[in-house]
Design an enzyme around this catalytic site. Structure first.
Site, PDB file in Angstrom:
ATOM      1  N   CYS A   1      -3.740   5.204  -2.217  1.00  0.00           N
ATOM      2  CA  CYS A   1      -4.255   4.169  -3.210  1.00  0.00           C
ATOM      3  C   CYS A   1      -4.456   4.889  -4.642  1.00  0.00           C
ATOM      4  O   CYS A   1      -5.138   5.935  -4.835  1.00  0.00           O
ATOM      5  CB  CYS A   1      -5.887   3.678  -2.924  1.00  0.00           C
ATOM      6  SG  CYS A   1      -6.447   2.633  -4.045  1.00  0.00           S
TER       7      CYS A   1
ATOM      8  N   ASP B   1       0.812  -1.108  -0.107  1.00  0.00           N
ATOM      9  CA  ASP B   1       0.025   0.084  -0.025  1.00  0.00           C
ATOM     10  C   ASP B   1       0.849   1.313  -0.119  1.00  0.00           C
ATOM     11  O   ASP B   1       0.567   2.207  -0.683  1.00  0.00           O
ATOM     12  CB  ASP B   1      -0.834   0.075   1.207  1.00  0.00           C
ATOM     13  CG  ASP B   1      -2.336   0.631   1.057  1.00  0.00           C
ATOM     14  OD1 ASP B   1      -2.380   1.350  -0.121  1.00  0.00           O
ATOM     15  OD2 ASP B   1      -3.072   0.697   1.825  1.00  0.00           O
TER      16      ASP B   1
ATOM     17  N   HIS C   1      -6.270   4.935   6.942  1.00  0.00           N
ATOM     18  CA  HIS C   1      -5.384   5.876   6.244  1.00  0.00           C
ATOM     19  C   HIS C   1      -5.364   7.346   7.230  1.00  0.00           C
ATOM     20  O   HIS C   1      -6.581   7.502   7.746  1.00  0.00           O
ATOM     21  CB  HIS C   1      -5.720   6.167   4.872  1.00  0.00           C
ATOM     22  CG  HIS C   1      -5.097   5.162   3.829  1.00  0.00           C
ATOM     23  ND1 HIS C   1      -4.173   5.002   3.038  1.00  0.00           N
ATOM     24  CD2 HIS C   1      -5.902   3.665   3.677  1.00  0.00           C
ATOM     25  CE1 HIS C   1      -4.085   3.968   2.438  1.00  0.00           C
ATOM     26  NE2 HIS C   1      -5.260   3.202   2.905  1.00  0.00           N
TER      27      HIS C   1
HETATM   28  P1  HMG Z   1      -9.865  -5.835 -16.131  1.00  0.00           P
HETATM   29  O1  HMG Z   1      -9.128  -5.163 -17.123  1.00  0.00           O
HETATM   30  O2  HMG Z   1     -11.355  -6.150 -16.100  1.00  0.00           O
HETATM   31  O3  HMG Z   1      -9.368  -7.417 -16.230  1.00  0.00           O
HETATM   32  O4  HMG Z   1      -9.200  -5.598 -14.801  1.00  0.00           O
HETATM   33  P2  HMG Z   1     -10.263  -8.667 -17.090  1.00  0.00           P
HETATM   34  O5  HMG Z   1     -10.385  -9.773 -16.436  1.00  0.00           O
HETATM   35  O6  HMG Z   1     -10.914  -8.042 -18.107  1.00  0.00           O
HETATM   36  O7  HMG Z   1      -8.777  -9.110 -18.019  1.00  0.00           O
HETATM   37  C1  HMG Z   1      -8.172  -8.024 -19.095  1.00  0.00           C
HETATM   38  C2  HMG Z   1      -6.813  -8.480 -19.516  1.00  0.00           C
HETATM   39  O8  HMG Z   1      -5.853  -8.400 -18.325  1.00  0.00           O
HETATM   40  C3  HMG Z   1      -6.412 -10.021 -19.687  1.00  0.00           C
HETATM   41  O9  HMG Z   1      -5.373 -10.062 -20.463  1.00  0.00           O
HETATM   42  C4  HMG Z   1      -6.040 -10.734 -18.532  1.00  0.00           C
HETATM   43  O10 HMG Z   1      -5.448 -11.816 -18.567  1.00  0.00           O
HETATM   44  C5  HMG Z   1      -5.145  -9.687 -17.884  1.00  0.00           C
HETATM   45  P3  HMG Z   1      -5.538 -10.384 -22.393  1.00  0.00           P
HETATM   46  O11 HMG Z   1      -6.447 -11.750 -22.342  1.00  0.00           O
HETATM   47  O12 HMG Z   1      -6.257  -9.396 -22.507  1.00  0.00           O
HETATM   48  O13 HMG Z   1      -4.189 -10.299 -22.820  1.00  0.00           O
HETATM   49  N1  HMG Z   1      -5.356  -9.731 -16.415  1.00  0.00           N
HETATM   50  C6  HMG Z   1      -4.265  -9.819 -15.720  1.00  0.00           C
HETATM   51  N2  HMG Z   1      -2.813  -9.938 -15.926  1.00  0.00           N
HETATM   52  C7  HMG Z   1      -2.019 -10.141 -14.927  1.00  0.00           C
HETATM   53  N3  HMG Z   1      -2.567 -10.305 -13.612  1.00  0.00           N
HETATM   54  C8  HMG Z   1      -3.781 -10.260 -13.180  1.00  0.00           C
HETATM   55  C9  HMG Z   1      -4.522 -10.109 -14.263  1.00  0.00           C
HETATM   56  N4  HMG Z   1      -6.060  -9.806 -14.348  1.00  0.00           N
HETATM   57  C10 HMG Z   1      -6.215  -9.586 -15.839  1.00  0.00           C
HETATM   58  N5  HMG Z   1      -4.224 -10.384 -11.916  1.00  0.00           N
HETATM   59  C11 HMG Z   1      -8.318  -6.247 -12.423  1.00  0.00           C
HETATM   60  C12 HMG Z   1      -9.500  -6.086 -13.512  1.00  0.00           C
HETATM   61  C13 HMG Z   1      -8.829  -6.762 -11.238  1.00  0.00           C
HETATM   62  C14 HMG Z   1      -7.336  -7.269 -13.127  1.00  0.00           C
HETATM   63  C15 HMG Z   1      -7.695  -4.892 -12.462  1.00  0.00           C
HETATM   64  O14 HMG Z   1      -8.822  -3.911 -12.365  1.00  0.00           O
HETATM   65  C16 HMG Z   1      -6.555  -4.635 -11.458  1.00  0.00           C
HETATM   66  O15 HMG Z   1      -5.615  -5.224 -11.693  1.00  0.00           O
HETATM   67  N6  HMG Z   1      -7.171  -3.776 -10.326  1.00  0.00           N
HETATM   68  C17 HMG Z   1      -6.275  -3.640  -9.329  1.00  0.00           C
HETATM   69  C18 HMG Z   1      -6.442  -2.476  -8.666  1.00  0.00           C
HETATM   70  C19 HMG Z   1      -5.412  -2.373  -7.499  1.00  0.00           C
HETATM   71  O16 HMG Z   1      -4.339  -3.014  -7.252  1.00  0.00           O
HETATM   72  N7  HMG Z   1      -5.650  -1.251  -6.469  1.00  0.00           N
HETATM   73  C20 HMG Z   1      -4.941  -1.112  -5.574  1.00  0.00           C
HETATM   74  C21 HMG Z   1      -5.280  -2.117  -4.272  1.00  0.00           C
HETATM   75  S1  HMG Z   1      -6.727  -1.794  -3.297  1.00  0.00           S
HETATM   76  C22 HMG Z   1      -6.328  -0.737  -2.052  1.00  0.00           C
HETATM   77  O17 HMG Z   1      -5.128  -0.052  -2.073  1.00  0.00           O
HETATM   78  C23 HMG Z   1      -7.054  -0.740  -0.865  1.00  0.00           C
HETATM   79  C24 HMG Z   1      -6.696  -1.335   0.422  1.00  0.00           C
HETATM   80  O18 HMG Z   1      -5.241  -0.722   0.911  1.00  0.00           O
HETATM   81  C25 HMG Z   1      -7.400  -1.171   1.503  1.00  0.00           C
HETATM   82  C26 HMG Z   1      -8.032   0.280   1.555  1.00  0.00           C
HETATM   83  O19 HMG Z   1      -7.279   1.367   1.849  1.00  0.00           O
HETATM   84  O20 HMG Z   1      -9.260   0.525   1.599  1.00  0.00           O
HETATM   85  C27 HMG Z   1      -6.417  -2.930   0.033  1.00  0.00           C
HETATM   86 MG    MG Z   2      -5.140   1.056   1.863  1.00  0.00          MG
END
Ligand code: HMG
Ligand code: MG
Length: 316
Positions: A254, A25, A223
Site C-alpha cells: 500500500c 492492490d 499481506h
Molecule cells: P482529498 O484531497 O481530501 O479530497 O482526498 P477532497 O474531497 O478534498 O477533494 C479534493 C479534490 O480531489 C477535488 O477536486 C475533488 O473533486 C477531487 P477539485 O474540486 O479541487 O478540483 N477528488 C477526486 N477526483 C477523482 N476521483 C475521486 C476524487 N475524490 C476527490 N475519487 C481522497 C481524499 C479519499 C480522494 C484521497 O485521499 C484518495 O484518493 N485516497 C486514496 C488512497 C488509496 O487509494 N490508497 C490505497 C487503497 S487502500 C489499501 O490499499 C488497503 C487495502 O488493500 C486493505 C489493506 O491492505 O488493509 C484495501
Molecule cells: Mg491491501
C-alpha cells in the site's frame, strides 16, 4: 511434482472464494506505470484461470495513486469479459461520491469502500479522521445499494499499525460493525502491514462472531511481510471464513502504509487449498503462467514460492 496431492483435514470448508486483488492492490504500489493494455490482459488471464472475483482498479484521486489513474481507460477494455465468464465480478475501489460517480459511469457492478481501524492511517490514506471517513462512505454505500451495486467494506490495520502499534480488538470490531451496519455486504479484515499471527486472527474473528457478524460476511486480507499470511489464512478458515483475498504472484503493498509488502500470493493459497481438497475453481498452472508473464512485464521475479517452484520445474 506438479500439483499437490489432496488430503482433507477436519473443520475446514469444502469451497473457498478467492478475491483476487493483484490488478489493484498488487499494482497500486508499482512506481513504473504499467501500460493499460498489460493491465487488461492481466485481468483477462486471471479470469481465464478461473478466478471469479478480480478487483480491477480504483476510482481514487489520480494524484494519490498515479498507477491507477487510467481507470477510465481500463474499464471499457474489460467490457467483454463477463460475457466470456458469466460468474465474473470486477469490483473497483471507491473512496467517496466522486469516485462512485466515476465507477457508475463505467458500469461497475461491484465496489469497495476502504476504512481504517486507526486514526493515523485514516489521515494518511484518506486525508480525514476515521469517523470522518465513515461519514464519507455512508452516502456511497447508500447510493450504490440503491443502484443495485454490491459493496464490500475493507478495514485496514486490523492487527497492528506502523505508527500506533497494536490495535485494540474492540476498536477493530467497532469500526468493522459500522461498515456492516451501513450496508456493506462483506467486510474484509486487512492486515495491511502483515504483522498478524494465527492466535490473533482467531481472537479477532471470535470477537466479530460475538458482536453478531456472521462468518459468511467476513473475508480476510493478509499481506505477507513476515511470512505469516498462509498460517493466518488457515486460522481464519478454521473460524468459518470462506472468502480469502490474495494477489497473483504475491504482488503488492500500500503506497500509504509504511512497511506494507505484497499480499498473500494467490498461487501459494491455491496450493494449500487444493492440497486440503478445498475447491477454488482455479487452474493453478494457468495462474502460474499468468504470474510468470506478469513478472516479465514488471522486470523482476515473482516472490511467490509456488510460482518459483512450478516455473522452475517447468524450466527443468
Ligand atoms: P482529498 O484531497 O481530501 O479530497 O482526498 P477532497 O474531497 O478534498 O477533494 C479534493 C479534490 O480531489 C477535488 O477536486 C475533488 O473533486 C477531487 P477539485 O474540486 O479541487 O478540483 N477528488 C477526486 N477526483 C477523482 N476521483 C475521486 C476524487 N475524490 C476527490 N475519487 C481522497 C481524499 C479519499 C480522494 C484521497 O485521499 C484518495 O484518493 N485516497 C486514496 C488512497 C488509496 O487509494 N490508497 C490505497 C487503497 S487502500 C489499501 O490499499 C488497503 C487495502 O488493500 C486493505 C489493506 O491492505 O488493509 C484495501
Ligand atoms: Mg491491501
Amino acid at each position: 511434482m506438479g500439483l499437490p496431492d489432496p488430503v482433507r483435514a477436519p473443520g475446514l470448508p469444502e469451497e473457498v472464494r478467492i478475491h483476487e486483488v493483484g490488478p489493484r492492490d498488487g499494482l497500486q504500489n508499482e512506481s513504473a506505470l504499467v501500460p493499460v493494455e498489460v493491465k487488461a490482459e492481466f485481468i483477462a488471464r486471471l479470469a481465464a484461470a478461473g478466478l471469479k472475483t478480480v478487483e480491477a482498479t480504483s476510482f481514487v484521486h489520480p494524484k494519490w495513486v498515479p498507477q491507477l489513474a487510467d481507470a477510465e481507460d481500463l474499464m471499457p477494455r474489460l467490457a467483454g469479459l463477463p460475457e466470456r465468464h458469466p460468474a465474473l465480478r470486477l469490483p473497483v475501489l471507491v473512496p467517496n461520491e466522486r469516485g462512485l460517480d466515476r465507477a457508475l459511469a463505467h458500469h461497475a457492478g461491484n465496489i469497495a469502500v476502504f476504512a481504517s481501524a486507526t486514526e493515523t492511517f485514516a489521515r494518511r490514506n484518506l486525508n480525514r479522521s476515521a469517523d470522518e471517513a465513515m461519514a464519507m462512505f455512508r452516502p456511497v454505500v447508500e447510493r450504490a445499494t440503491e443502484a443495485g451495486v454490491a459493496v464490500r467494506g475493507y478495514l485496514s490495520m486490523c492487527f497492528g499499525d506502523p505508527w500506533e502499534g497494536p490495535v485494540p480488538v474492540s476498536q477493530v470490531v467497532r469500526f468493522g460493525m459500522q461498515l456492516l451496519e451501513m450496508g456493506c455486504a462483506e467486510l474484509s479484515l486487512g492486515d495491511t502491514i502483515g504483522v498478524a499471527t494465527p492466535g490473533q486472527v482467531g481472537a479477532l474473528l471470535a470477537a466479530f462472531a460475538e458482536a453478531g457478524a456472521p462468518a459468511e460476511r467476513l473475508a480476510v486480507h493478509f499481506h505477507d511481510t513476515y511470512g505469516q499470511a498462509l498460517s493466518n489464512t488457515l486460522a481464519a478458515l478454521r473460524e468459518g471464513v470462506t472468502t480469502v483475498d490474495a494477489s497473483a504472484g504475491g504482488l503488492g503493498g500500500c503506497p500509504y502504509a509504511k512497511s506494507a509488502t505484497g499480499n498473500l500470493a494467490t498461487e501459494d493459497l491455491v496450493w494449500m487449498l487444493h492440497g486440503l481438497g478445498i475447491r477454488t475453481g482455479v487452474d493453478l498452472r494457468a495462474l502460474v503462467a499468468t504470474s510468470g508473464w506478469m513478472a516479465g512485464q514488471l522486470g523482476r521475479p515473482s516472490p511467490s514460492r509456488t510460482v518459483q517452484a512450478l516455473l522452475g520445474a517447468a524450466g527443468g
